[in-house]
Enzyme design. Structure first.
Site, PDB file in Angstrom:
ATOM      1  N   GLY A 121      11.038 -12.204  -2.889  1.00 27.20           N
ATOM      2  CA  GLY A 121      12.465 -11.925  -2.692  1.00 27.20           C
ATOM      3  C   GLY A 121      13.293 -12.797  -3.618  1.00 27.20           C
ATOM      4  O   GLY A 121      13.052 -12.851  -4.824  1.00 27.20           O
ATOM      5  N   SER A 205       5.283  -9.719  -6.512  1.00 31.94           N
ATOM      6  CA  SER A 205       6.717  -9.415  -6.471  1.00 31.94           C
ATOM      7  C   SER A 205       7.466 -10.487  -7.273  1.00 31.94           C
ATOM      8  O   SER A 205       7.149 -10.724  -8.429  1.00 31.94           O
ATOM      9  CB  SER A 205       7.187  -9.326  -5.021  1.00 31.94           C
ATOM     10  OG  SER A 205       8.518  -8.888  -4.955  1.00 31.94           O
ATOM     11  N   GLU A 206       8.435 -11.196  -6.673  1.00 31.58           N
ATOM     12  CA  GLU A 206       9.082 -12.300  -7.392  1.00 31.58           C
ATOM     13  C   GLU A 206       8.015 -13.324  -7.802  1.00 31.58           C
ATOM     14  O   GLU A 206       8.079 -13.893  -8.909  1.00 31.58           O
ATOM     15  CB  GLU A 206      10.159 -12.930  -6.507  1.00 31.58           C
ATOM     16  CG  GLU A 206      10.567 -14.365  -6.841  1.00 31.58           C
ATOM     17  CD  GLU A 206      11.107 -14.552  -8.244  1.00 31.58           C
ATOM     18  OE1 GLU A 206      11.538 -13.584  -8.888  1.00 31.58           O
ATOM     19  OE2 GLU A 206      11.091 -15.726  -8.714  1.00 31.58           O
ATOM     20  N   ASP A 287      -4.077  15.548  -7.674  1.00 32.25           N
ATOM     21  CA  ASP A 287      -5.224  14.869  -7.058  1.00 32.25           C
ATOM     22  C   ASP A 287      -6.511  15.123  -7.834  1.00 32.25           C
ATOM     23  O   ASP A 287      -7.294  14.205  -8.103  1.00 32.25           O
ATOM     24  CB  ASP A 287      -5.371  15.353  -5.599  1.00 32.25           C
ATOM     25  CG  ASP A 287      -6.351  14.504  -4.794  1.00 32.25           C
ATOM     26  OD1 ASP A 287      -7.039  13.652  -5.396  1.00 32.25           O
ATOM     27  OD2 ASP A 287      -6.436  14.689  -3.563  1.00 32.25           O
ATOM     28  N   ASP A 290      -8.373  13.608 -11.623  1.00 32.32           N
ATOM     29  CA  ASP A 290      -9.388  12.577 -11.834  1.00 32.32           C
ATOM     30  C   ASP A 290     -10.781  13.073 -11.484  1.00 32.32           C
ATOM     31  O   ASP A 290     -11.742  12.303 -11.436  1.00 32.32           O
ATOM     32  CB  ASP A 290      -9.040  11.316 -11.029  1.00 32.32           C
ATOM     33  CG  ASP A 290      -8.799  11.626  -9.549  1.00 32.32           C
ATOM     34  OD1 ASP A 290      -9.457  12.541  -9.012  1.00 32.32           O
ATOM     35  OD2 ASP A 290      -7.947  10.967  -8.930  1.00 32.32           O
ATOM     36  N   LEU A 292     -11.757  14.452  -8.590  1.00 24.45           N
ATOM     37  CA  LEU A 292     -12.130  14.394  -7.176  1.00 24.45           C
ATOM     38  C   LEU A 292     -10.882  14.536  -6.309  1.00 24.45           C
ATOM     39  O   LEU A 292      -9.945  13.748  -6.431  1.00 24.45           O
ATOM     40  CB  LEU A 292     -12.814  13.044  -6.871  1.00 24.45           C
ATOM     41  CG  LEU A 292     -13.272  12.825  -5.426  1.00 24.45           C
ATOM     42  CD1 LEU A 292     -14.412  13.790  -5.065  1.00 24.45           C
ATOM     43  CD2 LEU A 292     -13.708  11.376  -5.215  1.00 24.45           C
ATOM     44  N   ASP A 294      -9.377  13.679  -3.300  1.00 23.44           N
ATOM     45  CA  ASP A 294      -9.665  12.683  -2.267  1.00 23.44           C
ATOM     46  C   ASP A 294      -8.410  12.026  -1.720  1.00 23.44           C
ATOM     47  O   ASP A 294      -8.489  11.018  -1.015  1.00 23.44           O
ATOM     48  CB  ASP A 294     -10.594  11.605  -2.849  1.00 23.44           C
ATOM     49  CG  ASP A 294      -9.978  10.905  -4.056  1.00 23.44           C
ATOM     50  OD1 ASP A 294      -8.974  11.421  -4.583  1.00 23.44           O
ATOM     51  OD2 ASP A 294     -10.483   9.856  -4.464  1.00 23.44           O
ATOM     52  N   ILE A 296      -6.214  10.498  -3.484  1.00 27.74           N
ATOM     53  CA  ILE A 296      -5.801   9.417  -4.375  1.00 27.74           C
ATOM     54  C   ILE A 296      -5.646  10.000  -5.775  1.00 27.74           C
ATOM     55  O   ILE A 296      -6.529  10.696  -6.271  1.00 27.74           O
ATOM     56  CB  ILE A 296      -6.840   8.267  -4.388  1.00 27.74           C
ATOM     57  CG1 ILE A 296      -6.815   7.518  -3.045  1.00 27.74           C
ATOM     58  CG2 ILE A 296      -6.550   7.300  -5.533  1.00 27.74           C
ATOM     59  CD1 ILE A 296      -7.818   6.396  -2.949  1.00 27.74           C
ATOM     60  N   SER A 395      23.348  -7.420  -2.114  1.00 26.23           N
ATOM     61  CA  SER A 395      24.176  -8.630  -2.170  1.00 26.23           C
ATOM     62  C   SER A 395      23.802  -9.478  -3.386  1.00 26.23           C
ATOM     63  O   SER A 395      24.663 -10.151  -3.968  1.00 26.23           O
ATOM     64  CB  SER A 395      24.012  -9.447  -0.890  1.00 26.23           C
ATOM     65  OG  SER A 395      22.686  -9.898  -0.757  1.00 26.23           O
ATOM     66  N   ASP A 475       4.561   1.754  -5.618  1.00 25.90           N
ATOM     67  CA  ASP A 475       5.498   0.635  -5.443  1.00 25.90           C
ATOM     68  C   ASP A 475       6.920   1.172  -5.512  1.00 25.90           C
ATOM     69  O   ASP A 475       7.345   1.713  -6.540  1.00 25.90           O
ATOM     70  CB  ASP A 475       5.273  -0.411  -6.543  1.00 25.90           C
ATOM     71  CG  ASP A 475       6.115  -1.677  -6.323  1.00 25.90           C
ATOM     72  OD1 ASP A 475       7.162  -1.592  -5.654  1.00 25.90           O
ATOM     73  OD2 ASP A 475       5.725  -2.726  -6.845  1.00 25.90           O
ATOM     74  N   HIS A 512       4.582  -1.832  -2.506  1.00 26.45           N
ATOM     75  CA  HIS A 512       4.953  -3.104  -3.135  1.00 26.45           C
ATOM     76  C   HIS A 512       4.062  -4.243  -2.619  1.00 26.45           C
ATOM     77  O   HIS A 512       4.266  -4.729  -1.514  1.00 26.45           O
ATOM     78  CB  HIS A 512       6.423  -3.390  -2.853  1.00 26.45           C
ATOM     79  CG  HIS A 512       6.968  -4.540  -3.631  1.00 26.45           C
ATOM     80  ND1 HIS A 512       6.847  -4.619  -5.005  1.00 26.45           N
ATOM     81  CD2 HIS A 512       7.631  -5.656  -3.243  1.00 26.45           C
ATOM     82  CE1 HIS A 512       7.422  -5.741  -5.421  1.00 26.45           C
ATOM     83  NE2 HIS A 512       7.893  -6.388  -4.379  1.00 26.45           N
TER      84      HIS A 512
HETATM   85 CA   LIG Z   1      -8.200  12.185  -6.788  1.00 25.05          CA
END
Ligand SMILES: [Ca+2]
Length: 584
Positions: A121, A205-206, A287, A290, A292, A294, A296, A395, A475, A512
């Site tokens: 942060g 992150s930061e 999908d 790649d 496959l 799956d 992912i 902010s 992310d 993230h």
């Molecule tokens: Ca895949």
């Protein structure tokens, strides 16, 4: 030779002439070394030596040890000397008291390594990587020059209030990590009677930005660095959030979704089932690229906006909006958001976002909600107040990341400030300094202080430094594409490839730093140590799913591959077992 032993024990060749005895093993089979007595008959690495440190060490000016306490072994931590201190305790131009606090832990069974953990942060919380200390590392962390419990002001951006003090901005941007590293190494040397053999930095992150900072601005400090989901254009994260808030607030209005107080219900601009439709469209489009299907998408570079657009159109409502379809307005708004923040002339102000299917299907009741696309960009669909995480960083744009800061700023100002933000005129305040001659001076500009985008890493490479970067495909705080562009620039700058000292690993589906339908659980530190100390490059990193039952990634393991390689199924065996995949 046992590769584990090679990984965990510092290289023999680098030993100094001091008598060193292997006295114990601790944690993950790590070798631990201890020097009980060395020159001058002084006892080192003892409770007495810990107590005496404040009187036996000459520190840099304006550096204080506030406590030196020997902590005995407990179930969660080994015996060690804990040192709390601060640097540059002072009163800022805003009348607040500031200091850069640090906490150093020096284990009795020391593995001769120094380790600093990065923050998150806008920092202000003392980083304290006890779990790494328990593996034998001397560890240190800092609050980066301000204390959220002391320096927050509800009328000045909450925890971003330290942006009112120009020196506190500089401490947070880069200075504190350098100062704390120096004092940490000095005290480590004094306590053990010898310097660390190797030094490591890790953060996400930061903290990932701080990690990159160390490789770019202070390459002399660390031998090995891990940078996760780095905010390498720190002020542009909140700017990107303002961009999507404007878009989704506008969509909510057009859909007639409002909250009891009359605000647009940003969280309702897409229902949970709407986001599942988006996820399924992305999977249909990408999908199998790649090899496959799956759940992912490993081949994210091939998962282009036009390819996804074709599938989103198949989910478009033929008539009225229903649960099983998306409106044309929803699709267009989402695509505009994914294209990244632009000004009115279409000039890119922040990166586009990859079409990773991790953006969809998480409701507020999911245990992964806090690190989900919805929680960052939209907020809960059932909340009675707007609660997107992106709003909580607005902010910082007003008080910390622009020159000069603009106050007052209360948390209720986040939405109106976002909706009034002018992308043609306001971003210049990130790139400019305050007017000359007007006190206090807010210089240099936020961009020059916080951007951590240098591509010439020659000094770090020359010292033998090794860098591992990772970034989640889904992310929703910092775009993977921004980090990928930077990494590819590094590779070009370093002669076409950076694989010999800097590798980047994409984590498909991960949000993230963690979360999402992804193999988001991994520990790169052992392999970084192996790379630095034994020269064995990390050709892949084993990762496991930490969200069992989350879509179809339960109990799944996969290799994370060094970009541009991707994980590929070998064609046989359990698709949930990493051993049936290779990087290519
Ligand atoms: Ca895949």
């Amino acid at each position: 030779m046992n590769p584990r032993a090679a990984m965990d024990c510092p290289a023999r060749a680098k030993r100094q002439s001091l008598a060193i005895a292997i006295v114990a093993t601790l944690g993950l089979g790590a070798c631990s070394y201890r020097n009980d007595v060395i020159a001058n008959g002084a006892a080192l690495n003892t409770p007495q030596a810990c107590d005496a440190l404040p009187t036996t060490v000459a520190l840099a000016p304006h550096t204080r040890i506030l406590a030196a306490v020997f902590e005995t072994t407990t179930p969660t931590q080994p015996a060690h000397c804990r040192i709390d201190g601060d640097i540059d305790s002072r009163v800022g131009v805003d009348g607040q008291r500031y200091a850069t606090r640090f906490r150093l832990r020096l284990p009795q069974a020391w593995n001769q390594r120094f380790y600093m953990g990065g923050g998150g942060g806008t920092n202000g919380v003392l980083v304290d990587p006890v779990a790494v200390m328990a593996q034998g590392f001397a560890t240190i962390g800092t609050d980066a020059g301000h204390d959220n419990t002391l320096n927050s002001r509800p009328d000045a951006g909450g925890t971003a209030a330290f942006g009112l003090d120009p020196q506190a901005r500089i401490a947070f941007a880069y200075q504190s990590y350098d100062q704390v590293t120096r004092v940490g190494k000095l005290l480590t040397r004094a306590y053990y009677g010898q310097a660390q053999r190797y030094a490591y930095f890790q953060g996400c992150s930061e903290g990932g930005r701080e990690a990159l900072l160390m490789s770019q601005r202070y390459p002399e400090h660390y031998d090995g660095i891990i940078a996760g989901d780095p905010t390498l254009h720190l002020p542009l994260g909140p700017l990107a959030g303002i961009h999507t808030t404007q878009l989704f607030a506008g969509l909510a209005k057009r859909l007639g979704k409002s909250l009891p107080d009359g605000q647009p219900a940003i969280g309702q601009s897409f229902s949970d089932s709407d986001l599942l439709l988006v996820r399924n469209a992305v999977l249909k489009a990408c999908d199998a690229l790649d090899g496959l299907s799956d759940g992912i998408v490993d081949n994210l570079p091939a998962c282009t906006a036009p390819r996804v657009h074709t599938q989103l159109l198949t989910a478009q409502c033929p008539g009225a909006k229903g649960d099983a379809c998306l409106t044309a307005d929803q699709i267009k708004t989402l695509e505009t958001a994914y294209a990244g923040a632009v000004d009115s002339k279409g000039r890119q102000l922040y990166s586009d976002w990859p079409w990773d299917p991790g953006m969809g299907g998480v409701s507020a009741t999911d245990k992964s909600y806090s690190q989900s696309w919805r929680s960052w960009w939209l907020g809960s669909s059932s909340a009675t107040a707007n609660n997107a995480i992106k709003l909580s960083f607005v902010s910082a744009i007003s008080v910390l990341y622009t020159s000069a800061p603009k106050v007052p700023f209360a948390s209720s100002d986040a939405l109106p400030f976002s909706l009034a933000y002018n992308f043609d005129t306001d971003p210049a305040k990130i790139y400019g300094s305050s007017a000359p001659g007007v006190a206090p001076a807010y210089t240099p500009s936020s961009a020059s202080m916080y951007f951590t985008e240098a591509t010439d890493l020659s000094p770090f490479k020359r010292r033998g430094g090794k860098l591992m970067v990772y970034h989640g495909g889904a992310d929703s705080s910092v775009s993977l594409n921004d980090t990928l562009r930077w990494y590819e620039s590094v590779a070009r700058q370093m002669g076409g490839s950076a694989q010999d000292f800097a590798r980047m690993y994409v984590v498909p589906g991960m949000n993230h730093c963690r979360g999402g339908p992804a193999t988001d659980s991994f520990d790169m530190l052992p392999q970084l140590v192996q790379w630095v100390e034994a020269g064995t490059a990390p050709d892949s990193v084993l990762a496991k799913a930490s969200n069992p039952g989350y879509f179809n990634v339960s109990a799944r393991s996969r290799p994370l591959c060094p970009h541009p390689q991707q994980a590929r199924y070998k064609g046989a065996g359990d698709i949930n077992d990493a051993s049936n995949f290779r990087c290519e």
